[in-house]
Enzyme design. Structure first.
Site, PDB file in Angstrom:
ATOM      1  N   HIS A 122      -1.912 -36.136  12.697  1.00 38.63           N
ATOM      2  CA  HIS A 122      -1.664 -37.576  12.820  1.00 38.63           C
ATOM      3  C   HIS A 122      -2.128 -38.355  11.598  1.00 38.63           C
ATOM      4  O   HIS A 122      -2.251 -39.575  11.654  1.00 38.63           O
ATOM      5  CB  HIS A 122      -2.344 -38.110  14.086  1.00 38.63           C
ATOM      6  CG  HIS A 122      -1.782 -37.540  15.351  1.00 38.63           C
ATOM      7  ND1 HIS A 122      -2.496 -37.436  16.532  1.00 38.63           N
ATOM      8  CD2 HIS A 122      -0.558 -37.007  15.616  1.00 38.63           C
ATOM      9  CE1 HIS A 122      -1.735 -36.890  17.466  1.00 38.63           C
ATOM     10  NE2 HIS A 122      -0.556 -36.625  16.931  1.00 38.63           N
ATOM     11  N   CYS A 153       2.213 -54.797  -6.083  1.00 34.61           N
ATOM     12  CA  CYS A 153       3.617 -55.200  -6.083  1.00 34.61           C
ATOM     13  C   CYS A 153       3.909 -56.150  -4.920  1.00 34.61           C
ATOM     14  O   CYS A 153       5.052 -56.541  -4.710  1.00 34.61           O
ATOM     15  CB  CYS A 153       4.541 -53.984  -6.005  1.00 34.61           C
ATOM     16  SG  CYS A 153       4.661 -53.250  -4.345  1.00 34.61           S
TER      17      CYS A 153
END
Length: 240
Positions: A122, A153
């Site tokens: 997971h 960004c």
């Protein structure tokens, strides 16, 4: 807990050459990290939304700020330390007995204890990435920001953990299945074996040393060669 059962388990671990340990949330509860389904688990705590809803892909995309409020409060435990189960498994790896740990946990405690051969089904809270440019970030980026963490960004940063509605990574699945197929001893501990597809991995085991260790019964107890109803820490302390 029957001493005879633990003695049998110790004999098997002492004579194994390719042991695989498959662990769930119960491995880390003794380190102070709550599981999901027990009486004190996350599913029994009160939130504006159910935890399984908050930890879904849809919720992350639509309610990212709320997701991160819950995630920082309830999913990250950097002060947690490895317990006897983690440390004993690391010792077995160093001895050459343990070939692989397959874990459903995202806390990184196996690695903290010294284990290197860990498959994280997971994902891990210690890895994060920008959903736009895929730049990778460590846990500090999550902890040292407020609200929604963003990349340079300006893309949203997502934890590298598998949310509800997301699939497990195929390469991790394949490595886990291969390890289980080659195991001469498979120990499954601290999991109710109720979450799929991970719970289905048990069917790939081809040996005759299947061990289930859990505080409560699992749907696969009747298939086990050894079923021990006890805390993992109690069992692994007796193996030392």
């Amino acid at each position: 807990m029957s001493l005879t059962l633990v003695e049998q388990l110790k004999l098997w671990t002492d004579t194994s050459n390719s042991m695989v340990f498959f662990g769930g949330a119960g491995v880390s509860t003794e380190s102070g990290i709550p599981d999901f389904r027990s009486v004190d688990g996350l599913y029994h705590q009160k939130y504006e939304f159910p935890p399984e809803t908050i930890l879904s892909r849809t919720f992350f995309k639509k309610n990212t700020a709320y997701f991160y409020r819950f995630y920082r409060e309830k999913m990250i435990y950097l002060n947690a330390q490895p317990n006897i189960t983690h440390t004993k498994l690391a010792e077995l790896e160093q001895k050459g007995t343990l070939s692989c740990i397959i874990t459903q946990n995202i806390d990184g405690l196996h690695q903290k204890a010294g284990s290197n051969k860990v498959l994280e089904l997971h994902g891990s809270v210690h890895r994060n990435y920008c959903v736009n440019c895929f730049k990778e970030y460590g846990i500090d980026k999550i902890l040292n920001t407020e609200g929604i963490p963003r990349c340079e960004c300006y893309g949203v940063i997502k934890p590298d953990v598998v949310l509800y509605e997301e699939s497990l990574q195929e390469n991790i699945i394949n490595k886990a299945i291969d390890a289980i197929k080659q195991a001469d001893l498979l120990i499954i501990g601290g999991t109710s074996l109720s979450v799929y597809p991970a719970a289905g991995f048990i069917r790939y085991y081809q040996g005759n040393r299947l061990v289930l260790i859990n505080r409560s019964e699992t749907p696969y107890d009747s298939q086990a060669n050894l079923a021990i109803k006890a805390d993992l820490g109690q069992v692994f302390a007796a193996l030392s």
